[in-house]
Design a protein around this motif. Sequence first.
Motif, PDB file in Angstrom:
ATOM      1  N   GLU A   1      -7.588   5.427  -5.790  1.00  0.00           N
ATOM      2  CA  GLU A   1      -6.515   4.445  -5.898  1.00  0.00           C
ATOM      3  C   GLU A   1      -5.164   5.144  -5.794  1.00  0.00           C
ATOM      4  OE1 GLU A   1      -6.970   2.063  -9.349  1.00  0.00           O
ATOM      5  OE2 GLU A   1      -9.024   1.469  -8.886  1.00  0.00           O
ATOM      6  N   GLY A   2      -4.122   4.351  -5.649  1.00  0.00           N
ATOM      7  CA  GLY A   2      -2.778   4.906  -5.532  1.00  0.00           C
ATOM      8  C   GLY A   2      -1.996   4.147  -4.486  1.00  0.00           C
ATOM      9  N   VAL A   3      -0.818   4.652  -4.154  1.00  0.00           N
ATOM     10  CA  VAL A   3       0.023   4.011  -3.140  1.00  0.00           C
ATOM     11  C   VAL A   3       0.649   5.087  -2.262  1.00  0.00           C
ATOM     12  CG1 VAL A   3       0.582   1.985  -4.533  1.00  0.00           C
ATOM     13  CG2 VAL A   3       2.000   4.015  -4.707  1.00  0.00           C
ATOM     14  N   PRO A   4       0.938   4.774  -1.012  1.00  0.00           N
ATOM     15  CA  PRO A   4       1.605   5.754  -0.150  1.00  0.00           C
ATOM     16  C   PRO A   4       3.056   5.953  -0.586  1.00  0.00           C
ATOM     17  CG  PRO A   4       1.376   3.644   0.977  1.00  0.00           C
ATOM     18  CD  PRO A   4       0.596   3.545  -0.294  1.00  0.00           C
TER      19      PRO A   4
ATOM     20  N   ILE B   1      -5.475  -3.972  -2.402  1.00  0.00           N
ATOM     21  CA  ILE B   1      -4.206  -4.314  -1.747  1.00  0.00           C
ATOM     22  C   ILE B   1      -3.236  -4.915  -2.761  1.00  0.00           C
ATOM     23  CG2 ILE B   1      -3.117  -5.911  -0.107  1.00  0.00           C
ATOM     24  CD1 ILE B   1      -5.608  -5.555   1.655  1.00  0.00           C
ATOM     25  N   ASN B   2      -3.724  -5.835  -3.578  1.00  0.00           N
ATOM     26  CA  ASN B   2      -2.855  -6.463  -4.583  1.00  0.00           C
ATOM     27  C   ASN B   2      -2.333  -5.450  -5.599  1.00  0.00           C
ATOM     28  OD1 ASN B   2      -2.757  -9.175  -3.747  1.00  0.00           O
ATOM     29  ND2 ASN B   2      -4.788  -9.576  -4.594  1.00  0.00           N
ATOM     30  N   ALA B   3      -3.154  -4.464  -5.930  1.00  0.00           N
ATOM     31  CA  ALA B   3      -2.706  -3.422  -6.861  1.00  0.00           C
ATOM     32  C   ALA B   3      -1.555  -2.631  -6.242  1.00  0.00           C
ATOM     33  CB  ALA B   3      -3.861  -2.495  -7.210  1.00  0.00           C
ATOM     34  N   MET B   4      -1.653  -2.344  -4.954  1.00  0.00           N
ATOM     35  CA  MET B   4      -0.594  -1.609  -4.252  1.00  0.00           C
ATOM     36  C   MET B   4       0.680  -2.449  -4.168  1.00  0.00           C
ATOM     37  SD  MET B   4      -3.018   0.025  -1.265  1.00  0.00           S
ATOM     38  CE  MET B   4      -1.726   0.804  -0.302  1.00  0.00           C
ATOM     39  N   LEU B   5       0.517  -3.743  -3.898  1.00  0.00           N
ATOM     40  CA  LEU B   5       1.681  -4.629  -3.815  1.00  0.00           C
ATOM     41  C   LEU B   5       2.331  -4.809  -5.185  1.00  0.00           C
ATOM     42  CD1 LEU B   5       0.404  -7.380  -1.339  1.00  0.00           C
ATOM     43  CD2 LEU B   5       2.043  -5.542  -0.881  1.00  0.00           C
ATOM     44  N   ASP B   6       1.517  -4.797  -6.255  1.00  0.00           N
ATOM     45  CA  ASP B   6       2.069  -4.903  -7.611  1.00  0.00           C
ATOM     46  C   ASP B   6       2.960  -3.697  -7.918  1.00  0.00           C
ATOM     47  OD1 ASP B   6       0.879  -7.309  -8.171  1.00  0.00           O
ATOM     48  OD2 ASP B   6      -0.859  -6.439  -9.194  1.00  0.00           O
ATOM     49  N   ILE B   7       2.508  -2.521  -7.535  1.00  0.00           N
ATOM     50  CA  ILE B   7       3.304  -1.313  -7.748  1.00  0.00           C
ATOM     51  C   ILE B   7       4.596  -1.389  -6.940  1.00  0.00           C
ATOM     52  CG2 ILE B   7       3.383   1.183  -7.354  1.00  0.00           C
ATOM     53  CD1 ILE B   7       0.375   1.245  -7.982  1.00  0.00           C
ATOM     54  N   SER B   8       4.489  -1.858  -5.715  1.00  0.00           N
ATOM     55  CA  SER B   8       5.667  -2.021  -4.862  1.00  0.00           C
ATOM     56  C   SER B   8       6.675  -2.977  -5.496  1.00  0.00           C
ATOM     57  CB  SER B   8       5.250  -2.559  -3.490  1.00  0.00           C
ATOM     58  OG  SER B   8       6.384  -2.921  -2.724  1.00  0.00           O
TER      59      SER B   8
ATOM     60  N   ARG C   1      20.550 -11.013  -5.228  1.00  0.00           N
ATOM     61  CA  ARG C   1      19.654 -11.303  -6.347  1.00  0.00           C
ATOM     62  C   ARG C   1      18.268 -10.760  -6.048  1.00  0.00           C
ATOM     63  NH1 ARG C   1      20.684 -17.572  -7.854  1.00  0.00           N
ATOM     64  NH2 ARG C   1      21.551 -17.858  -5.795  1.00  0.00           N
ATOM     65  N   ILE C   2      17.618 -10.255  -7.085  1.00  0.00           N
ATOM     66  CA  ILE C   2      16.296  -9.677  -6.909  1.00  0.00           C
ATOM     67  C   ILE C   2      15.290 -10.722  -6.430  1.00  0.00           C
ATOM     68  CG2 ILE C   2      15.563 -10.068  -9.291  1.00  0.00           C
ATOM     69  CD1 ILE C   2      14.748  -7.046  -7.006  1.00  0.00           C
ATOM     70  N   SER C   3      15.570 -11.989  -6.702  1.00  0.00           N
ATOM     71  CA  SER C   3      14.675 -13.060  -6.247  1.00  0.00           C
ATOM     72  C   SER C   3      14.575 -13.104  -4.722  1.00  0.00           C
ATOM     73  CB  SER C   3      15.146 -14.413  -6.777  1.00  0.00           C
ATOM     74  OG  SER C   3      16.468 -14.695  -6.345  1.00  0.00           O
ATOM     75  N   GLU C   4      15.615 -12.617  -4.031  1.00  0.00           N
ATOM     76  CA  GLU C   4      15.595 -12.601  -2.567  1.00  0.00           C
ATOM     77  C   GLU C   4      14.454 -11.725  -2.045  1.00  0.00           C
ATOM     78  OE1 GLU C   4      17.523 -14.310  -0.474  1.00  0.00           O
ATOM     79  OE2 GLU C   4      18.558 -15.296  -2.133  1.00  0.00           O
ATOM     80  N   ILE C   5      14.101 -10.696  -2.832  1.00  0.00           N
ATOM     81  CA  ILE C   5      13.002  -9.806  -2.454  1.00  0.00           C
ATOM     82  C   ILE C   5      11.680 -10.304  -3.017  1.00  0.00           C
ATOM     83  CG2 ILE C   5      12.092  -7.463  -2.620  1.00  0.00           C
ATOM     84  CD1 ILE C   5      14.515  -7.670  -0.840  1.00  0.00           C
ATOM     85  N   ILE C   6      11.699 -10.729  -4.268  1.00  0.00           N
ATOM     86  CA  ILE C   6      10.466 -11.126  -4.950  1.00  0.00           C
ATOM     87  C   ILE C   6       9.762 -12.272  -4.224  1.00  0.00           C
ATOM     88  CG2 ILE C   6       9.556 -12.175  -7.068  1.00  0.00           C
ATOM     89  CD1 ILE C   6      11.548 -10.533  -8.641  1.00  0.00           C
ATOM     90  N   VAL C   7      10.552 -13.199  -3.679  1.00  0.00           N
ATOM     91  CA  VAL C   7       9.938 -14.366  -3.020  1.00  0.00           C
ATOM     92  C   VAL C   7       9.113 -13.979  -1.797  1.00  0.00           C
ATOM     93  CG1 VAL C   7      11.681 -16.011  -3.807  1.00  0.00           C
ATOM     94  CG2 VAL C   7      12.032 -14.787  -1.651  1.00  0.00           C
ATOM     95  N   ARG C   8       9.271 -12.753  -1.308  1.00  0.00           N
ATOM     96  CA  ARG C   8       8.520 -12.331  -0.126  1.00  0.00           C
ATOM     97  C   ARG C   8       7.104 -11.874  -0.473  1.00  0.00           C
ATOM     98  NH1 ARG C   8      13.020  -8.759   3.282  1.00  0.00           N
ATOM     99  NH2 ARG C   8      14.773 -10.206   3.037  1.00  0.00           N
ATOM    100  N   TYR C   9       6.872 -11.567  -1.739  1.00  0.00           N
ATOM    101  CA  TYR C   9       5.569 -11.010  -2.104  1.00  0.00           C
ATOM    102  C   TYR C   9       4.420 -12.013  -2.044  1.00  0.00           C
ATOM    103  CZ  TYR C   9       7.246  -6.345  -3.162  1.00  0.00           C
ATOM    104  OH  TYR C   9       7.747  -5.066  -3.041  1.00  0.00           O
TER     105      TYR C   9
ATOM    106  N   ILE D   1       6.633   3.416  -1.898  1.00  0.00           N
ATOM    107  CA  ILE D   1       7.513   3.584  -3.055  1.00  0.00           C
ATOM    108  C   ILE D   1       8.963   3.686  -2.603  1.00  0.00           C
ATOM    109  CG2 ILE D   1       8.104   5.077  -4.995  1.00  0.00           C
ATOM    110  CD1 ILE D   1       5.470   3.617  -5.369  1.00  0.00           C
ATOM    111  N   VAL D   2       9.204   4.529  -1.595  1.00  0.00           N
ATOM    112  CA  VAL D   2      10.567   4.726  -1.079  1.00  0.00           C
ATOM    113  C   VAL D   2      11.127   3.421  -0.538  1.00  0.00           C
ATOM    114  CG1 VAL D   2      11.958   5.894   0.681  1.00  0.00           C
ATOM    115  CG2 VAL D   2      10.209   7.165  -0.570  1.00  0.00           C
ATOM    116  N   TRP D   3      10.327   2.726   0.247  1.00  0.00           N
ATOM    117  CA  TRP D   3      10.751   1.446   0.851  1.00  0.00           C
ATOM    118  C   TRP D   3      11.056   0.408  -0.223  1.00  0.00           C
ATOM    119  CZ3 TRP D   3       7.941  -3.344   1.171  1.00  0.00           C
ATOM    120  CH2 TRP D   3       8.458  -4.265   2.092  1.00  0.00           C
ATOM    121  N   SER D   4      10.208   0.338  -1.236  1.00  0.00           N
ATOM    122  CA  SER D   4      10.392  -0.631  -2.320  1.00  0.00           C
ATOM    123  C   SER D   4      11.694  -0.359  -3.074  1.00  0.00           C
ATOM    124  CB  SER D   4       9.200  -0.571  -3.288  1.00  0.00           C
ATOM    125  OG  SER D   4       7.993  -0.819  -2.620  1.00  0.00           O
ATOM    126  N   LYS D   5      11.929   0.920  -3.389  1.00  0.00           N
ATOM    127  CA  LYS D   5      13.158   1.289  -4.100  1.00  0.00           C
ATOM    128  C   LYS D   5      14.400   0.956  -3.276  1.00  0.00           C
ATOM    129  CE  LYS D   5      11.231   5.012  -6.944  1.00  0.00           C
ATOM    130  NZ  LYS D   5      11.228   6.478  -7.212  1.00  0.00           N
TER     131      LYS D   5
END
Length: 271
Positions: free
Chosen positions: A62-65, A125-132, A85-93, A69-73
Amino acid sequence: MTLVFNVSDYLIENAESLAVEIVEGVLHKMKLEIPEWEKEQAITMYIEFMGFLGKSLIDDKEGVPEDLIVWSKKNGEREASSGGRISEIIVRYPPTRDIFTEILTRISLEFGLSIKETAFIIKRINAMLDISLNETVFAFERLTDKIMDETQREMAELSAPIVPVKDGIAVLPLIGAIDSYRATYILEKVVPQIAELQVNHLIADFSGILTIDIEIARYLYQIENVLRLLGINTIVTGLRPELAQTVVNGGIDMSSIKTFAHVKQALESVK
């Protein structure tokens, strides 16, 4: 797990086309238009994502590339720095998860994976997206807090300027709302500056202060005590009745401090 390994190979070999499908699918689902550079960044990141996912299924790790991490930050920091607003990003998940599920379900059917094997891949996949998502929010909050701290400091500097008006006399016009941060700033930063000016009298003008609570009134009284110990006489001007009432209700004895309605009157009183 042989079938899962086959899917793993497929994800690695087709990472680029799958990445494009994901990005295009999310944008279409959300009816969203983004700059071309942002789109290219997302595709590049998802190429890494799919390749990493494929390898992780083989290695069962398990883990993430790192690129995720860099892209998410960067996404979180970009929204914070632009005042978004952070919601602009969150709504894409949520739509991203939907697109991933659709693609992986299709691939699983093509390779004959069981429901359990398909669920295993989607869960990863969902675990990776959660970390992102977490990294995006954390980056947004960190930069937002930093920007707020810098803004607060700049406002404190601008709202408590020291104005020398005569030899040995300076005016400290207080403007806006006085909170604990500004009171601390005045005590730790402004008072030393006043001492360096070698003034004998400081006129603290409260005419620009709208409200003040008892805690801050005590803080300001503490500042006056420090100035007195430094041999500087403090004169208060512009203290409106409601502000004076707050001071009195707080049990603060200001009888030793000269007060005037206006700065002009205070200047005239200083010999």
